[in-house]
Motif scaffolding. Structure first.
Motif, PDB file in Angstrom:
ATOM      1  N   GLU A  50       0.832  -1.205   0.000  1.00  0.00           N
ATOM      2  CA  GLU A  50       0.000   0.000   0.000  1.00  0.00           C
ATOM      3  C   GLU A  50       0.872   1.263   0.000  1.00  0.00           C
ATOM      4  O   GLU A  50       0.604   2.225  -0.715  1.00  0.00           O
ATOM      5  CB  GLU A  50      -0.946  -0.003   1.205  1.00  0.00           C
ATOM      6  CG  GLU A  50      -1.836   1.217   1.304  1.00  0.00           C
ATOM      7  CD  GLU A  50      -2.781   1.388   0.125  1.00  0.00           C
ATOM      8  OE1 GLU A  50      -3.230   2.528  -0.097  1.00  0.00           O
ATOM      9  OE2 GLU A  50      -3.080   0.407  -0.577  1.00  0.00           O
ATOM     10  N   LYS A  51       1.935   1.243   0.794  1.00  0.00           N
ATOM     11  CA  LYS A  51       2.844   2.399   0.805  1.00  0.00           C
ATOM     12  C   LYS A  51       3.512   2.575  -0.549  1.00  0.00           C
ATOM     13  O   LYS A  51       3.679   3.706  -1.028  1.00  0.00           O
ATOM     14  CB  LYS A  51       3.897   2.237   1.901  1.00  0.00           C
ATOM     15  CG  LYS A  51       3.354   2.471   3.288  1.00  0.00           C
ATOM     16  CD  LYS A  51       4.430   2.317   4.345  1.00  0.00           C
ATOM     17  CE  LYS A  51       3.873   2.553   5.738  1.00  0.00           C
ATOM     18  NZ  LYS A  51       4.902   2.433   6.773  1.00  0.00           N
ATOM     19  N   SER A  80      -1.268   7.727 -13.556  1.00  0.00           N
ATOM     20  CA  SER A  80      -0.904   6.671 -12.615  1.00  0.00           C
ATOM     21  C   SER A  80      -1.310   5.316 -13.164  1.00  0.00           C
ATOM     22  O   SER A  80      -2.369   5.162 -13.740  1.00  0.00           O
ATOM     23  CB  SER A  80      -1.615   6.910 -11.279  1.00  0.00           C
ATOM     24  OG  SER A  80      -1.363   5.854 -10.401  1.00  0.00           O
ATOM     25  N   ARG A 121       2.257   1.680  -3.432  1.00  0.00           N
ATOM     26  CA  ARG A 121       1.231   2.177  -4.343  1.00  0.00           C
ATOM     27  C   ARG A 121       1.038   3.683  -4.181  1.00  0.00           C
ATOM     28  O   ARG A 121       1.001   4.439  -5.152  1.00  0.00           O
ATOM     29  CB  ARG A 121      -0.096   1.454  -4.096  1.00  0.00           C
ATOM     30  CG  ARG A 121      -1.205   1.860  -5.080  1.00  0.00           C
ATOM     31  CD  ARG A 121      -2.552   1.303  -4.670  1.00  0.00           C
ATOM     32  NE  ARG A 121      -3.034   1.825  -3.396  1.00  0.00           N
ATOM     33  CZ  ARG A 121      -3.556   3.045  -3.238  1.00  0.00           C
ATOM     34  NH1 ARG A 121      -3.644   3.877  -4.257  1.00  0.00           N
ATOM     35  NH2 ARG A 121      -3.974   3.435  -2.052  1.00  0.00           N
ATOM     36  N   ARG A 122       0.964   4.121  -2.916  1.00  0.00           N
ATOM     37  CA  ARG A 122       0.802   5.561  -2.657  1.00  0.00           C
ATOM     38  C   ARG A 122       2.009   6.353  -3.144  1.00  0.00           C
ATOM     39  O   ARG A 122       1.853   7.435  -3.725  1.00  0.00           O
ATOM     40  CB  ARG A 122       0.596   5.812  -1.167  1.00  0.00           C
ATOM     41  CG  ARG A 122      -0.797   5.490  -0.708  1.00  0.00           C
ATOM     42  CD  ARG A 122      -1.039   6.025   0.693  1.00  0.00           C
ATOM     43  NE  ARG A 122      -1.694   4.993   1.473  1.00  0.00           N
ATOM     44  CZ  ARG A 122      -1.429   4.676   2.710  1.00  0.00           C
ATOM     45  NH1 ARG A 122      -0.493   5.309   3.382  1.00  0.00           N
ATOM     46  NH2 ARG A 122      -2.075   3.731   3.328  1.00  0.00           N
ATOM     47  N   ALA A 123       3.191   5.823  -2.911  1.00  0.00           N
ATOM     48  CA  ALA A 123       4.409   6.520  -3.355  1.00  0.00           C
ATOM     49  C   ALA A 123       4.443   6.614  -4.876  1.00  0.00           C
ATOM     50  O   ALA A 123       4.823   7.648  -5.435  1.00  0.00           O
ATOM     51  CB  ALA A 123       5.647   5.806  -2.838  1.00  0.00           C
ATOM     52  N   SER A 137      -2.074   1.434 -12.084  1.00  0.00           N
ATOM     53  CA  SER A 137      -2.408   0.725 -10.854  1.00  0.00           C
ATOM     54  C   SER A 137      -1.444  -0.426 -10.617  1.00  0.00           C
ATOM     55  O   SER A 137      -0.969  -1.063 -11.543  1.00  0.00           O
ATOM     56  CB  SER A 137      -3.836   0.231 -10.886  1.00  0.00           C
ATOM     57  OG  SER A 137      -3.955  -0.810 -11.829  1.00  0.00           O
ATOM     58  N   ARG A 147       1.913  11.891  -9.886  1.00  0.00           N
ATOM     59  CA  ARG A 147       1.303  13.228  -9.826  1.00  0.00           C
ATOM     60  C   ARG A 147       2.360  14.310  -9.950  1.00  0.00           C
ATOM     61  O   ARG A 147       2.171  15.305 -10.653  1.00  0.00           O
ATOM     62  CB  ARG A 147       0.536  13.402  -8.514  1.00  0.00           C
ATOM     63  CG  ARG A 147      -0.852  12.827  -8.548  1.00  0.00           C
ATOM     64  CD  ARG A 147      -1.684  13.321  -7.386  1.00  0.00           C
ATOM     65  NE  ARG A 147      -1.158  12.877  -6.098  1.00  0.00           N
ATOM     66  CZ  ARG A 147      -1.468  11.726  -5.505  1.00  0.00           C
ATOM     67  NH1 ARG A 147      -2.292  10.903  -6.085  1.00  0.00           N
ATOM     68  NH2 ARG A 147      -0.961  11.406  -4.348  1.00  0.00           N
ATOM     69  N   GLU A 158       1.834   6.626  -6.896  1.00  0.00           N
ATOM     70  CA  GLU A 158       0.824   7.607  -7.304  1.00  0.00           C
ATOM     71  C   GLU A 158       1.327   9.028  -7.082  1.00  0.00           C
ATOM     72  O   GLU A 158       1.124   9.903  -7.929  1.00  0.00           O
ATOM     73  CB  GLU A 158      -0.479   7.381  -6.542  1.00  0.00           C
ATOM     74  CG  GLU A 158      -1.237   6.157  -6.989  1.00  0.00           C
ATOM     75  CD  GLU A 158      -2.488   5.904  -6.167  1.00  0.00           C
ATOM     76  OE1 GLU A 158      -2.731   6.641  -5.185  1.00  0.00           O
ATOM     77  OE2 GLU A 158      -3.218   4.952  -6.499  1.00  0.00           O
ATOM     78  N   GLU A 159       1.961   9.255  -5.948  1.00  0.00           N
ATOM     79  CA  GLU A 159       2.499  10.589  -5.646  1.00  0.00           C
ATOM     80  C   GLU A 159       3.573  10.975  -6.655  1.00  0.00           C
ATOM     81  O   GLU A 159       3.598  12.103  -7.154  1.00  0.00           O
ATOM     82  CB  GLU A 159       3.067  10.607  -4.224  1.00  0.00           C
ATOM     83  CG  GLU A 159       3.627  11.946  -3.806  1.00  0.00           C
ATOM     84  CD  GLU A 159       2.577  13.040  -3.704  1.00  0.00           C
ATOM     85  OE1 GLU A 159       2.960  14.227  -3.842  1.00  0.00           O
ATOM     86  OE2 GLU A 159       1.397  12.733  -3.491  1.00  0.00           O
TER      87      GLU A 159
END
Length: 67
Positions: free
Chosen positions: A40-41, A57, A43-45, A59, A51, A47-48
């Protein structure tokens, strides 16, 4: 007398194996939760970073078991 001793040994071994099984299950659960948290971390990194770079992004597929 010998039969009583054997029953006690069997009971003790059974309890020991039960405890080992519970500990193993708990450890597996913790490993699974850690893996999910790390993914999850990541994935968030990702996506960030997408951006910030202004790119779309992509998936990250889930690796959760289908059990």
């Amino acid at each position: 007398m010998g039969e009583v001793a054997i029953e006690r040994i069997e009971s003790s071994v059974g309890e020991f194996l039960s405890v080992i099984g519970r500990l193993q299950a708990e450890q597996q659960k913790q490993v699974s939760e850690l893996r999910d948290e790390v993914l999850e971390k990541a994935r968030r990194a990702k996506e960030e970073a997408s951006r910030e770079a202004g790119t779309p992004s992509v998936s990250v597929p889930s690796t959760k078991p289908l059990i």
